[in-house]
Design a protein around this motif. Sequence first.
Motif, mmCIF file in Angstrom:
data_model
loop_
_atom_site.group_PDB
_atom_site.id
_atom_site.type_symbol
_atom_site.label_atom_id
_atom_site.label_comp_id
_atom_site.label_asym_id
_atom_site.label_seq_id
_atom_site.Cartn_x
_atom_site.Cartn_y
_atom_site.Cartn_z
ATOM 1 N N GLN A 164 0.830 -1.199 0.000
ATOM 2 C CA GLN A 164 0.000 0.000 0.000
ATOM 3 C C GLN A 164 0.871 1.259 0.000
ATOM 4 O OE1 GLN A 164 -3.507 -0.323 2.780
ATOM 5 N NE2 GLN A 164 -2.516 -2.229 3.373
ATOM 6 N N ARG A 165 1.893 1.251 0.862
ATOM 7 C CA ARG A 165 2.788 2.419 0.895
ATOM 8 C C ARG A 165 3.545 2.586 -0.420
ATOM 9 N NH1 ARG A 165 3.742 0.745 6.475
ATOM 10 N NH2 ARG A 165 5.523 -0.495 5.753
ATOM 11 N N ALA A 166 3.915 1.460 -1.041
ATOM 12 C CA ALA A 166 4.641 1.537 -2.309
ATOM 13 C C ALA A 166 3.781 2.172 -3.392
ATOM 14 C CB ALA A 166 5.093 0.144 -2.733
ATOM 15 N N LEU A 167 2.510 1.781 -3.458
ATOM 16 C CA LEU A 167 1.624 2.372 -4.458
ATOM 17 C C LEU A 167 1.372 3.850 -4.180
ATOM 18 C CD1 LEU A 167 -1.041 -0.402 -5.144
ATOM 19 C CD2 LEU A 167 0.617 0.535 -6.746
ATOM 20 N N LEU A 168 1.214 4.214 -2.913
ATOM 21 C CA LEU A 168 1.039 5.625 -2.587
ATOM 22 C C LEU A 168 2.271 6.439 -2.971
ATOM 23 C CD1 LEU A 168 -0.723 5.443 0.905
ATOM 24 C CD2 LEU A 168 -1.700 6.308 -1.223
ATOM 25 N N ALA A 169 3.452 5.823 -2.792
ATOM 26 C CA ALA A 169 4.688 6.537 -3.134
ATOM 27 C C ALA A 169 4.815 6.789 -4.627
ATOM 28 C CB ALA A 169 5.898 5.743 -2.626
ATOM 29 N N THR A 170 4.184 5.935 -5.435
ATOM 30 C CA THR A 170 4.238 6.125 -6.887
ATOM 31 C C THR A 170 3.145 7.059 -7.393
ATOM 32 O OG1 THR A 170 2.853 4.184 -7.277
ATOM 33 C CG2 THR A 170 5.235 3.837 -7.190
ATOM 34 N N GLY A 171 2.351 7.614 -6.467
ATOM 35 C CA GLY A 171 1.309 8.551 -6.862
ATOM 36 C C GLY A 171 -0.050 7.923 -7.044
ATOM 37 N N GLY A 172 -0.239 6.681 -6.582
ATOM 38 C CA GLY A 172 -1.529 6.019 -6.718
ATOM 39 C C GLY A 172 -2.591 6.675 -5.861
ATOM 40 N N SER A 173 -3.827 6.678 -6.340
ATOM 41 C CA SER A 173 -4.937 7.238 -5.576
ATOM 42 C C SER A 173 -5.383 6.241 -4.502
ATOM 43 C CB SER A 173 -6.106 7.558 -6.500
ATOM 44 O OG SER A 173 -6.608 6.368 -7.088
ATOM 45 N N ARG A 174 -6.242 6.693 -3.599
ATOM 46 C CA ARG A 174 -6.739 5.819 -2.537
ATOM 47 C C ARG A 174 -7.504 4.632 -3.122
ATOM 48 N NH1 ARG A 174 -6.638 7.636 2.685
ATOM 49 N NH2 ARG A 174 -8.295 6.136 3.178
ATOM 50 N N SER A 175 -8.309 4.889 -4.153
ATOM 51 C CA SER A 175 -9.063 3.797 -4.759
ATOM 52 C C SER A 175 -8.136 2.805 -5.448
ATOM 53 C CB SER A 175 -10.089 4.346 -5.752
ATOM 54 O OG SER A 175 -9.440 5.060 -6.788
ATOM 55 N N GLN A 176 -7.085 3.299 -6.097
ATOM 56 C CA GLN A 176 -6.138 2.395 -6.741
ATOM 57 C C GLN A 176 -5.412 1.538 -5.712
ATOM 58 O OE1 GLN A 176 -3.930 5.423 -8.909
ATOM 59 N NE2 GLN A 176 -4.831 4.761 -10.860
ATOM 60 N N VAL A 177 -5.018 2.135 -4.609
ATOM 61 C CA VAL A 177 -4.360 1.391 -3.540
ATOM 62 C C VAL A 177 -5.298 0.335 -2.969
ATOM 63 C CG1 VAL A 177 -3.377 1.565 -1.214
ATOM 64 C CG2 VAL A 177 -2.789 3.266 -2.947
ATOM 65 N N PHE A 178 -6.559 0.705 -2.800
ATOM 66 C CA PHE A 178 -7.528 -0.221 -2.216
ATOM 67 C C PHE A 178 -7.733 -1.440 -3.108
ATOM 68 C CE2 PHE A 178 -12.040 -1.532 -1.846
ATOM 69 C CZ PHE A 178 -12.010 -2.013 -0.540
ATOM 70 N N PHE A 179 -7.979 -1.201 -4.403
ATOM 71 C CA PHE A 179 -8.294 -2.320 -5.290
ATOM 72 C C PHE A 179 -7.053 -3.085 -5.752
ATOM 73 C CE2 PHE A 179 -12.135 0.328 -5.889
ATOM 74 C CZ PHE A 179 -13.095 -0.645 -5.612
ATOM 75 N N ALA A 180 -5.898 -2.436 -5.808
ATOM 76 C CA ALA A 180 -4.700 -3.106 -6.314
ATOM 77 C C ALA A 180 -3.855 -3.746 -5.219
ATOM 78 C CB ALA A 180 -3.829 -2.104 -7.088
ATOM 79 N N ALA A 181 -3.961 -3.257 -3.980
ATOM 80 C CA ALA A 181 -3.103 -3.783 -2.912
ATOM 81 C C ALA A 181 -3.897 -4.330 -1.735
ATOM 82 C CB ALA A 181 -2.146 -2.689 -2.426
ATOM 83 N N THR A 182 -4.853 -3.563 -1.228
ATOM 84 C CA THR A 182 -5.559 -3.968 -0.007
ATOM 85 C C THR A 182 -6.480 -5.150 -0.245
ATOM 86 O OG1 THR A 182 -5.509 -1.640 0.668
ATOM 87 C CG2 THR A 182 -6.902 -3.123 1.931
ATOM 88 N N VAL A 183 -7.344 -5.053 -1.265
ATOM 89 C CA VAL A 183 -8.321 -6.116 -1.529
ATOM 90 C C VAL A 183 -7.646 -7.444 -1.875
ATOM 91 C CG1 VAL A 183 -10.172 -6.868 -3.073
ATOM 92 C CG2 VAL A 183 -10.184 -4.551 -2.126
ATOM 93 N N PRO A 184 -6.664 -7.462 -2.808
ATOM 94 C CA PRO A 184 -6.034 -8.757 -3.100
ATOM 95 C C PRO A 184 -5.367 -9.394 -1.883
ATOM 96 C CG PRO A 184 -5.510 -7.167 -4.823
ATOM 97 C CD PRO A 184 -6.175 -6.398 -3.728
ATOM 98 N N ALA A 185 -4.792 -8.584 -1.012
ATOM 99 C CA ALA A 185 -4.114 -9.141 0.161
ATOM 100 C C ALA A 185 -5.099 -9.739 1.162
ATOM 101 C CB ALA A 185 -3.270 -8.061 0.835
ATOM 102 N N GLY A 186 -6.286 -9.163 1.252
ATOM 103 C CA GLY A 186 -7.261 -9.669 2.217
ATOM 104 C C GLY A 186 -8.312 -10.583 1.628
ATOM 105 N N ALA A 187 -8.229 -10.861 0.307
ATOM 106 C CA ALA A 187 -9.292 -11.607 -0.363
ATOM 107 C C ALA A 187 -9.438 -13.022 0.178
ATOM 108 C CB ALA A 187 -9.029 -11.647 -1.871
ATOM 109 N N ARG A 188 -8.319 -13.704 0.416
ATOM 110 C CA ARG A 188 -8.406 -15.099 0.860
ATOM 111 C C ARG A 188 -9.098 -15.198 2.218
ATOM 112 N NH1 ARG A 188 -2.689 -18.048 -0.844
ATOM 113 N NH2 ARG A 188 -2.862 -17.660 -3.082
ATOM 114 N N ALA A 189 -8.720 -14.320 3.133
ATOM 115 C CA ALA A 189 -9.352 -14.346 4.455
ATOM 116 C C ALA A 189 -10.840 -14.032 4.345
ATOM 117 C CB ALA A 189 -8.662 -13.346 5.380
ATOM 118 N N ILE A 190 -11.201 -13.090 3.483
ATOM 119 C CA ILE A 190 -12.607 -12.715 3.339
ATOM 120 C C ILE A 190 -13.412 -13.876 2.755
ATOM 121 C CG2 ILE A 190 -14.190 -11.182 2.107
ATOM 122 C CD1 ILE A 190 -12.069 -8.993 2.377
#
Length: 585
Positions: free
Chosen positions: A492-518
């Motif tokens: 998440q921090r890496a994507l933010l550092a590259t200029g990613g928006s909050r929605s991009q960080v959420f769908f590209a980093a947060t959701v995939p990382a938590g998908a299995r548990a969900i």
Amino acid sequence: MAAPTAGAGAPQRLAARPSASSTVAVFVLLAILAAALWAFADLRINVATFVDGSHQAVAFARRTLPLDFPPLPEILRLCGQTLAIVILATLLSTILSVPLALLAATTTTPNDASRLGARALIVVARAVPDVVLAIVFVRIFGIGALTGVLAMGLHSVGMIGKMYADAIEQIDAGAPTALTATGATRLQRIAGGVLPPVLPAFVAIGLHRLDINLRVSVVLGFVGVQGLGFAIADSLAVLDYQRGIALALVVLVLCIVVELISGAIRTALLGRAAAGPLRGISGGLSRLVHVRSAIGRHTERRDDGLDLDTDLTRDPRLRSAAALVEGRLAPPWDARRISAATYTAVTAAVLVASVVASGVSPLEFLEALPRVFASLGLFLPPETAGLFGALLEQLLVTVQIALAATLIGVVLSLPIGALAARNVAPTPGVANAFRLVILLIRGIPELILAIVFVVITGLGQVAGAVALGVGAVGFLGKLVADSLEEVDAGPQRALLATGGSRSQVFFAATVPAGARAIVAHVLYLLDTNIRSATLLGIVGAGGIGFYLISAARVLEFGVVTTILIMIFCTVLLVELLAIWLRNRF
């Protein structure tokens, strides 16, 4: 210059080829999703249903208001009795779950046969709904508190035993291994190296189950378990909605208060878990290379040539562990032990008060034992009374309700849970607000929601599916929020550092990382909803539960057994499917 490797010009595969089993698992998940969409459509759950039922809701509100609360002493008596039954049931389940978990955990089981047997008992306990156990125990022990304690206590073993076993398997093996090296017996290894690290988690799991049992106790009141649920059932039976809904609000407040208290205790316990009394023992004991005697000796040789007695004076935790190996189980009286003794004394006082308030007596249990076999004989052999086709149809309806409720729960819980996650919500205030929404919904028993939606939509499956779907937000929403908060923050921090928006960080980093548990949480929700859909049939929310309570009321216990077998087989199949899918993902 380095020689080119073979196939250097071939395109490089960035991800491993999916296995056949994982591909099958994906298709199974898609099939479950398709079945849930079919169930939702077939039950005709739509906005028009609620619009058409709005006038019924208004008429019901007129019959309900003003609310008729009992006198305060009566409210306190009912609350005390309900809490007492729930506490004793949770205590019974924890006592039974500890040895089962030790046998079921791969790190502590003596052999594979013990592990498989313990796991099978845990699955069976989870597959038999507590309302069915309550119906059986009412026949044996009569209407009262003992029925609720046994029904909720035995069913809770299915959840607590599994979570205890998982907690045991996740502890650091250092302390048990070190104690083994010192010559400790099997019991000493468990008492000194296994139980202390997992004790905070054990207590937290027990408190979580206490919250669940408090809501379940309302349902069991409709089949003869005393407390607030029994009082609500009596009021609704004579159409005294003013008193019934008033008592339902008392249940809501009680559930929220208990949830807040137990949540604070769980947070405190799990926060201190890493600082347990045996933390660091494995590091000290692992330096031992020779033990001349496990009991009665204080001098051992270490690889650094120093005497252990000297080291014990510097590390009280190591001194406590060595005392354990020597047979002296009592650690020194320090601040931690005094605090633990205080908590133990308070817990003992609560348990004594629960026994007194519930009215449960060991003599009551012993006096009923001669009737056990005679009463159980009433439930055998299984019978259908010419209703087998109707029972199969209603079982399908129950599965439909569970699938539709799971779909509704997922659709509502994903956005609410995401906004409740502190690493996803735009501000901490937004996260706290949605956490509060989840807490409020968790405090409402599904039975109360079912009664409300039965009034709005009428008797039938729609009320059950919507009640379970809305109630699922309190369970799944919290798990979604916790799962998203626990993902690795690096991507998440890496994507933010590259200029990613909050929605991009959420769908590209947060959701995939938590998908299995969900996905695992959603499968568990489906498993739970099948049992819950059975319970809600008691108040006319559709499904096989209506036939279950009707058969019990007219003393058709053979039909009750048939329904129990059908529910058990269905829940067991879903449980096995969920286990297989979790292993694939």
